[in-house]
Design an enzyme around this catalytic site. Structure first.
Site, short mmCIF file in Angstrom:
data_model
loop_
_atom_site.label_atom_id
_atom_site.label_comp_id
_atom_site.label_asym_id
_atom_site.label_seq_id
_atom_site.Cartn_x
_atom_site.Cartn_y
_atom_site.Cartn_z
N ASP A 85 0.84 -1.21 0.00
CA ASP A 85 0.00 0.00 0.00
C ASP A 85 0.87 1.25 0.00
O ASP A 85 0.55 2.24 -0.64
CB ASP A 85 -0.92 -0.01 1.23
CG ASP A 85 -1.87 -1.18 1.18
OD1 ASP A 85 -2.62 -1.29 0.20
OD2 ASP A 85 -1.84 -2.02 2.10
N GLU A 104 0.95 -12.87 4.08
CA GLU A 104 1.94 -12.19 3.23
C GLU A 104 3.27 -12.07 3.96
O GLU A 104 4.34 -12.32 3.39
CB GLU A 104 1.42 -10.81 2.82
CG GLU A 104 0.24 -10.88 1.87
CD GLU A 104 -0.42 -9.54 1.63
OE1 GLU A 104 -1.14 -9.43 0.63
OE2 GLU A 104 -0.25 -8.61 2.44
C1 5RP Z 1 -3.06 -7.03 0.54
C2 5RP Z 1 -1.88 -6.13 0.34
C3 5RP Z 1 -1.71 -5.58 -1.04
O1 5RP Z 1 -0.43 -5.88 -1.48
C4 5RP Z 1 -1.88 -4.09 -0.98
O2 5RP Z 1 -3.12 -3.78 -0.39
C5 5RP Z 1 -1.81 -3.49 -2.40
O3 5RP Z 1 -2.91 -3.92 -3.15
P1 5RP Z 1 -3.18 -3.40 -4.62
O4 5RP Z 1 -2.18 -4.05 -5.50
O5 5RP Z 1 -4.59 -3.80 -4.90
O6 5RP Z 1 -3.01 -1.89 -4.60
O7 5RP Z 1 -1.11 -5.85 1.21
O8 5RP Z 1 -3.16 -7.45 1.88
#
Ligand code: 5RP
Length: 234
Positions: A85, A104
């Site tokens: 994010d 993750e």
């Molecule tokens: C999910 C995550 C994602 O990697 C993060 O939210 C980014 O997502 P996106 O590629 O949809 O922007 O940590 O838990």
């Protein structure tokens, strides 16, 4: 999402493909960027041992014809690919927008090589920046942990799904508090405090868990930042 941001993510995902050639056991992150990567990487992923960080990623993989193994049968990972994010110049990240940060973090921790792909809008001067830090708790702990965090000056929001009135329940059976730490707390203090709370399963601050960061630019260029050697793996 604008077309130029989509192009940025795609450019980063294409660059990440080159890391797949020698990897046999591959961990897959979660989110829309990972989905782009998965679709581009299909040919290089077929026949490899793949482990997903979420039901969402598992379903996308299944839909495009890839076969996954359960994380329980994997004790190490050659390569982990994910997005974030927010990421700062030291490779510190906020993750968990998709609520999958516990798996993750586990897969990133287990991996010999961690490649993160982001568009340039996710690069911030210092994390946490604007995005909340997701904190996964056992559901029974939600009120106690929330109060503790609020007493320490954190702003807390229980993550709720659409079309349901009670908290989001994660793939692992946890609830999520999206928290904004006090502005003057360092990332070390935030991490230490969150790690010290009983009932917390995991949180979305990732430190020392990236080896290669691929930043896709809106003009189609990519920047590759290597953090090898900064890893805090035991
Ligand atoms: C999910 C995550 C994602 O990697 C993060 O939210 C980014 O997502 P996106 O590629 O949809 O922007 O940590 O838990």
């Amino acid at each position: 999402m604008s077309e130029s941001v989509e192009n940025a993510r795609r450019a980063a995902a294409i660059r990440a493909l080159e890391y797949l050639d020698t990897a046999r056991v591959i961990g897959l992150g979660t989110g829309s960027t990972v989905e782009v990567f998965l679709k581009l990487a299909y040919d290089k992923l077929v026949g490899k041992t793949l482990v997903a960080s979420s039901i969402d990623t598992a379903m996308i993989a299944k839909y495009i014809g890839l076969t996954l193994v359960d994380p329980v049968v994997v004790d190490r990972v050659d390569l982990y690919v994910d997005s974030a994010d927010e990421v700062d110049p030291l490779g510190r990240m906020v993750k968990g927008g998709g609520g999958a940060m516990t798996m993750e973090k586990l897969l990133a921790f287990a991996a010999d090589m961690r490649v993160f792909i982001v568009d340039e809008l996710k690069v911030v001067p210092k994390v946490p920046h604007k995005k909340p830090v997701p904190v996964e708790v056992i559901p029974q702990a939600i009120s106690i942990v929330k109060r503790k965090l609020e007493k320490a000056g954190f702003e807390c929001h229980i993550r709720v799904p659409q079309g349901k009135r009670s908290p989001v329940i994660t793939d692992l059976g946890g609830a999520i508090l999206d928290v904004f730490p006090p502005r003057d707390w360092s990332i070390e203090n935030i991490t230490r405090f969150l790690d010290s709370l009983p009932g917390v399963i995991e949180h979305g601050i990732f430190v020392g868990l990236v080896d290669v960061l691929i930043v896709g630019k809106r003009d189609g260029e990519v920047e590759v930042v290597t953090y090898k050697g900064m890893s805090e793996k035991p």
